[in-house]
Design an enzyme around this catalytic site. Structure first.
Site, short mmCIF file in Angstrom:
data_model
loop_
_atom_site.label_atom_id
_atom_site.label_comp_id
_atom_site.label_asym_id
_atom_site.label_seq_id
_atom_site.Cartn_x
_atom_site.Cartn_y
_atom_site.Cartn_z
N GLY A 1 0.78 -1.23 0.00
CA GLY A 1 0.00 0.00 0.00
C GLY A 1 0.81 1.28 0.00
O GLY A 1 0.35 2.29 0.50
N SER A 2 2.00 1.27 -0.61
CA SER A 2 2.79 2.50 -0.61
C SER A 2 2.14 3.58 -1.46
O SER A 2 2.25 4.77 -1.15
CB SER A 2 4.22 2.22 -1.08
OG SER A 2 4.25 1.86 -2.44
N HIS B 1 0.26 1.20 -13.02
CA HIS B 1 1.03 0.02 -13.46
C HIS B 1 2.50 0.39 -13.57
O HIS B 1 2.84 1.44 -14.15
CB HIS B 1 0.51 -0.47 -14.81
CG HIS B 1 1.28 -1.65 -15.33
ND1 HIS B 1 1.17 -2.90 -14.75
CD2 HIS B 1 2.17 -1.77 -16.33
CE1 HIS B 1 1.96 -3.74 -15.39
NE2 HIS B 1 2.58 -3.08 -16.36
N GLU C 1 -11.78 -3.94 -19.48
CA GLU C 1 -11.87 -5.37 -19.17
C GLU C 1 -10.65 -6.17 -19.61
O GLU C 1 -10.58 -7.38 -19.38
CB GLU C 1 -13.14 -5.96 -19.78
CG GLU C 1 -14.41 -5.43 -19.15
CD GLU C 1 -15.66 -6.13 -19.65
OE1 GLU C 1 -15.79 -7.35 -19.42
OE2 GLU C 1 -16.50 -5.46 -20.28
#
Length: 224
Positions: A13-14, A110, A143
Site C-alpha cells: 500500500g505504498s 502500473h 476489461e
C-alpha cells in the site's frame, strides 16, 4: 467538495500512503471513503488503521467466481459512499459489471510504460528485456489487463545491471507522484476521454499570490 474514493490494495500500500499524504497536506481534493483489500495480511490495511480510515478485507477466495467477488466489492464501496475507484497495487482483474458500477471512474497504476510489459512483473520483464527507459502508467481500467486509455506516464532510466527490484524501486518513486496527480485530475473533473486518448482540461486560473509552475533557481529543497 472532495471526491470520495475507494482505494483497492493487495500488498504494502505504498501508493495508498502517497494518496493519504497528499490528502493530509491539503493538495488532493479527494477523501478516502474505503480502503479495500482482497488479502488479510496486506499492509495497506494497516496503513488505513493507522490513519483511521474505513477499511475492509474481502478475500477473493471466499467467492465462487470473479463476478460474485466483484459484486461484494461493489456493495462495500457503495455502502461506504465511494464514487470512484483507485486500484493501487490491486492484483485482481475486475469485471465489466464492476466498471459499469463506476463508469469512467476506475483508474489503475502500473509499473511499466504501457502498452509495453503488462502483467504482474512489469519491472522484472522490462529489466530482463534490457530496455534503456522504463517507467509507470496511470490509466483508465477496461476489461483487458493493463489496457485502458493512458492518463499520465513517467519515465526513468534503466541500466544493464538492473533487475526487477532495483528498477522497480526507481519506478515506485515516480508512481508516488503521478498517481496522486491523476486522482486530482479525476477529483476535479478535468479528464476527458476521446476514444483511447485522454485530454486533461486546463487548470483553473491561479488565485492572487499563487505562482504555480514557477521556475526557482537554485531549486527549492525538500519541504519548501
Amino acid at each position: 467538495m472532495a471526491l470520495p474514493i475507494a482505494v483497492l490494495v493487495s500488498g504494502s500500500g505504498s501508493n495508498l500512503q502517497a494518496l493519504i499524504d497528499r490528502i493530509e497536506q491539503g493538495a488532493l481534493d479527494a477523501r478516502i471513503a474505503l480502503v479495500l483489500s482482497n488479502k488479510e495480511g496486506a499492509y495497506g490495511l494497516e496503513r488505513a488503521r493507522k490513519h483511521r480510515l474505513p477499511h475492509v478485507c474481502i478475500p477473493h477466495a471466499d467467492y465462487p467466481d470473479r463476478a460474485e467477488f466483484d459484486r461484494a466489492m461493489i456493495r462495500a464501496i457503495r455502502k461506504a459512499g465511494g464514487e470512484a475507484v483507485v486500484m493501487a497495487g490491486f492484483m485482481r482483474m475486475i469485471t465489466g459489471e464492476f466498471l459499469r458500477a463506476f463508469p469512467g471512474k476506475v483508474i489503475n497504476i502500473h509499473p511499466a510504460l504501457l502498452p509495453s510489459f503488462p502483467g504482474v512483473h512489469g519491472p522484472r520483464d522490462a529489466a530482463d528485456y534490457g530496455v534503456a527507459i522504463s517507467g509507470c502508467t496511470v490509466h483508465f481500467v477496461d476489461e483487458i489487463m493493463d489496457h485502458g486509455p493512458v492518463i499520465i506516464q513517467a519515465a526513468v532510466p534503466a541500466y544493464p545491471e538492473d533487475d526487477g527490484q532495483t528498477l522497480g524501486g526507481r519506478i515506485l518513486a515516480c508512481e508516488h507522484r503521478v498517481l496522486p496527480q491523476a486522482v486530482q485530475w479525476l477529483a476535479t473533473d478535468r479528464l476527458r476521454l476521446e476514444g483511447r486518448k485522454v485530454r486533461v482540461q486546463p487548470a483553473p486560473v491561479p488565485k492572487a499570490g499563487e505562482v504555480p509552475g514557477a521556475l526557482v533557481n537554485p531549486p527549492l529543497e525538500l519541504g519548501f
